[in-house]
Design an enzyme around this catalytic site. Structure first.
Site, PDB file in Angstrom:
ATOM      1  N   HIS A 308       0.852  -1.186   0.000  1.00 26.00           N
ATOM      2  CA  HIS A 308       0.000   0.000   0.000  1.00 26.00           C
ATOM      3  C   HIS A 308       0.888   1.235   0.000  1.00 26.00           C
ATOM      4  CE1 HIS A 308      -3.066   2.935   1.250  1.00 26.00           C
ATOM      5  NE2 HIS A 308      -3.947   2.055   0.838  1.00 26.00           N
ATOM      6  N   ASP A 365      -7.832  -3.859  -0.869  1.00 31.23           N
ATOM      7  CA  ASP A 365      -8.340  -4.034  -2.232  1.00 31.23           C
ATOM      8  C   ASP A 365      -8.301  -5.495  -2.663  1.00 31.23           C
ATOM      9  OD1 ASP A 365      -8.789  -1.243  -2.806  1.00 31.23           O
ATOM     10  OD2 ASP A 365      -6.633  -1.011  -2.827  1.00 31.23           O
TER      11      ASP A 365
END
Length: 427
Positions: A308, A365
């Site tokens: 991330h 995600d």
């Protein structure tokens, strides 16, 4: 907010060399450089605003190094476990958790405003059936400006609250209609006997000619998805909303701009990219090849849904959504080849030293794509669900910005073009 001073080393004068350091309640302090151009003729150069605090905000705190995400001081995992989306939306908007009566009034306000004007529903017929839901949502949400512009005064705090509630209330109806229109099915109206997530599910998947029976496991999983995605500090879409709002633009137009920004594959579209990657992998036997490509520095390929930009350790949302994904898969007994690939990919990556050393853990995600697919959402609706959730954060930031007085946002640039030149004289 306290002040210290840091030496700017820009001239011989001590007074001119010092700039105030602003101290927040958590996280890094900020050097106040607002007077730097006026005093020294210099601009701060920070492409992508990676080291720039664009505003002061009391809504959400992120510590990427420690893997911390707080909404108004509350850890995201505690809210996902104990709260619900409507309560979280109230918390983001007003700064405190509501008591029972406040929550009841807030929920009633959402139920009062969740219907779409029939003329708004007619707008959908102007789009192609295969239009991406996010394209439809940008257009429809922006069009709401024409319905509420003349009866709303953003200088009036009550009107601002009503605008924020309308946005949170109507977004599930707008998103659901973008899906039902694409498959040629009439749009179901909201059912105020259901909670927010259950109502969203029935508008999406309910047949118009019979009752929809809500699966409580799926409803709770969707509610958690909405909570986890409700806000995330000054990300691209939130910054877009705040910049548009700084001009005094209509709140529906501001949120439409946020939806457009969220649509990008590097932002809200990341979970779509995860599913596309799984489709490209095709079969579990190809996973070792994919892992090898991800490690190859000369190969531009990278695993989607791992690591991330902000979280350098782990994404605190991923643990919550991983648990939800496993609960839903066990509940549904799904036999999906893509889900098998995802689970095997996760298992291999979590044991591989390359990923462990670089802290490339599966992020929110990766799991949200798996979970939404298992629940029956088509891939092109993933980002639309994200937009429904993030509306609570966008509306809260829009409200917060109305209390500021710094005026319209106007970034500067480091000009690298031609110097002054004159139009050539004709011979």
């Amino acid at each position: 907010m306290g002040k210290k001073y840091v030496n700017a080393a820009l001239s011989e004068s001590h007074d001119k060399n010092s700039m105030p350091v602003l101290e927040g309640t958590m996280g890094p302090h900020a050097v106040d450089i607002q007077a730097m151009y006026e005093q020294h003729g210099l601009l701060a150069f920070d492409p992508g605003f990676r080291s720039t605090a664009s505003c002061k905000s009391a809504i959400t705190f992120v510590d990427g190094g420690a893997g911390v995400l707080l909404y108004r001081g509350y850890p995201i995992d505690e809210l996902a476990q104990h709260s619900n989306f409507v309560e979280v939306a109230y918390l983001l908007m007003f700064g405190e958790l509501p008591d029972d009566s406040e929550l009841a009034r807030f929920r009633a306000s959402i139920e009062q405003h969740n219907l779409l004007h029939e003329q708004v529903l007619s707008f959908y017929h102007g789009f192609r059936r295969d239009a991406h839901p996010m394209a439809v949502m940008v257009g429809v949400v922006g069009a709401l400006s024409a319905f509420y512009h003349d009866i709303m005064d953003i200088r009036d705090p009550r009107d601002r609250i009503n605008a924020a509630i309308r946005l949170i209330a109507k977004m599930p109806s707008i998103a659901a209609a973008s899906y039902t229109y694409s498959i040629g099915r009439p749009q179901r109206y909201p059912n105020n006997n259901l909670d927010y997530a259950s109502n969203f599910l029935q508008m999406l998947f309910g047949a118009p000619n019979k009752e929809y029976e809500v699966d409580p496991i799926l409803a709770r999983a969707l509610d958690r998805i909405l909570i986890l995605h409700a806000d995330h500090e000054q990300n691209a879409s939130t910054s877009t909303v705040r910049m548009a709002a700084s001009s005094g633009a209509n709140p529906f137009a501001c949120i439409a701009a946020g939806i457009a920004s969220l649509w990008g594959p590097a932002h809200g579209g990341a979970n779509e990219a995860v599913l596309k990657m799984l489709v490209d992998i095709g079969t579990p036997k190809n996973i070792p090849k994919v892992i090898a490509r991800a490690k190859d520095k000369s190969d531009s390929f990278r695993l989607m849904g791992f690591g991330h930009r902000i979280y350098k350790n782990f994404d605190p949302r991923s643990k919550v959504i991983q648990q939800s994904a496993r609960e839903v898969l066990a509940h549904l007994g799904k036999d999906d080849p893509l889900l098998d690939i995802a689970m095997q990919l996760e298992e291999i990556a979590l044991k591989d030293e390359y990923f462990i050393e670089r802290k490339l853990y599966p992020n929110v995600d990766f799991y949200s794509g798996i979970l939404l697919r298992a629940m029956g959402f088509p891939v092109n609706m993933f980002t639309a669900v994200f937009a429904v959730a993030r509306t609570a954060g966008w509306a809260s930031h829009w409200l917060e910005l109305q209390e500021e007085s710094h005026g319209i946002d106007r970034p500067r640039q480091l000009y690298i073009g031609k110097t002054l030149r004159h139009y050539p004289k004709k011979k």
